[in-house]
Design a protein around this motif. Structure first.
Motif, PDB file in Angstrom:
ATOM      1  N   LYS A 162       0.594  -1.439  -0.427  1.00 46.66           N
ATOM      2  CA  LYS A 162      -0.273   0.197   0.631  1.00 46.66           C
ATOM      3  C   LYS A 162       1.104   0.969   0.187  1.00 46.66           C
ATOM      4  O   LYS A 162       1.186   1.341   1.005  1.00 46.66           O
ATOM      5  N   LEU A 163       0.646   2.156  -0.718  1.00 44.80           N
ATOM      6  CA  LEU A 163       1.450   3.285  -1.505  1.00 44.80           C
ATOM      7  C   LEU A 163       1.160   4.524  -0.206  1.00 44.80           C
ATOM      8  O   LEU A 163      -0.104   4.382   0.646  1.00 44.80           O
ATOM      9  N   ASN A 164       2.366   5.190   0.133  1.00 47.18           N
ATOM     10  CA  ASN A 164       2.376   5.558   2.090  1.00 47.18           C
ATOM     11  C   ASN A 164       3.326   7.272   1.597  1.00 47.18           C
ATOM     12  O   ASN A 164       4.384   7.119   0.696  1.00 47.18           O
ATOM     13  N   GLN A 165       3.358   7.840   1.920  1.00 46.06           N
ATOM     14  CA  GLN A 165       5.180   8.309   1.982  1.00 46.06           C
ATOM     15  C   GLN A 165       6.050   8.539   2.140  1.00 46.06           C
ATOM     16  O   GLN A 165       6.478   9.208   0.908  1.00 46.06           O
ATOM     17  N   LYS A 166       6.413   7.513   2.820  1.00 41.89           N
ATOM     18  CA  LYS A 166       7.382   7.454   3.019  1.00 41.89           C
ATOM     19  C   LYS A 166       8.655   6.711   1.888  1.00 41.89           C
ATOM     20  O   LYS A 166       8.878   7.109   1.056  1.00 41.89           O
TER      21      LYS A 166
END
Ligand code: 6GU
Length: 223
Positions: free
Chosen positions: A92-96
């Motif tokens: 799942k895509l996140n800012q990191k």
């Protein structure tokens, strides 16, 4: 940064990356986005790109050959450390993750459709699998647009005001503070006095406090 996108419907992605900040990044040559229609690489006389799944079951699967040939052709020209498949069962895509990919030189993005792509591509060619959330889209194109936007906007030099990308929501696992602009008084709705006080230190304190309040209220899981 160079991004190569493999898709059956590149137009869906193109349109969403031709405006505002991302358009400027392309004009400034900080990034180039290159679109490849998977169908153009089919060796089938009817330009077929999909087939029924072995073992039976509904839904079509994208064949290995056109995608493989397109990737090989790109790899003859340059080195790709990241060959990314967009899929609802990916990480799942996140800012990191965005921050990490914003430092890549060359990226290949593969958009699936229907039941997805042949598993052998996922096992032997693809280096990363990314999802943009826990829901299913009809194809990877909108996810590719989301992914490109989220990484391009933080490529150094893309946002003029260097600090702006750093003060985004999520950049420190904390949400952004409320923002206001003119007029100071809109039909009785007033801007908080502190913001017009000129006291920069107090303004900064107020913003930090509001960020924290907002995060506690809306996303306590981030704290
Ligand atoms: Cl990357 N692809 C599709 N088809 N659906 C999704 C997704 C990706 N991420 C969330 N839903």
């Amino acid at each position: 940064m160079r991004i190569d996108i493999l898709s059956l419907f590149p137009e869906i992605i193109k349109g969403s990356l031709e405006h505002s900040i991302i358009k400027n990044a392309i004009t400034k040559k900080l990034v180039s986005i290159n679109y490849h229609n998977i169908r153009d690489y089919s060796k089938n006389k009817h330009k077929k790109v999909d087939g029924y799944q072995y073992g039976g079951g509904s839904g079509m699967v994208l064949m290995i050959q056109p995608i493989y040939d397109c990737i090989k052709k790109l790899q003859e020209k340059r080195d790709y450390k990241n060959i990314i498949y967009l899929t609802p069962d990916g990480n799942k895509l996140n800012q990191k993750i965005c921050n990490k990919f914003s430092l890549s030189k060359n990226i290949i993005l593969i958009c699936g459709h229907y039941k997805g792509i042949d598993q052998r591509l996922r096992e032997y060619i693809i280096t990363d699998e990314i999802s943009i959330g826990d829901y299913v889209l009809s194809g990877g194109e909108l996810a590719a647009a989301v992914f490109c936007d989220s990484i391009i906007r933080i490529v150094p030099g893309v946002i003029g005001d260097e600090t702006s990308a750093l003060t985004d929501s999520f950049q420190d696992n904390i949400l952004s503070e409320p923002v206001y602009t003119r007029p100071e008084n809109f039909e009785g709705l007033k801007v908080p006095k502190i913001l017009i006080s000129g006291n920069n230190k107090e303004i900064e304190r107020w913003r930090d406090k509001k960020s924290l309040e907002r995060t506690k209220k809306k996303r306590p899981d981030l704290l």
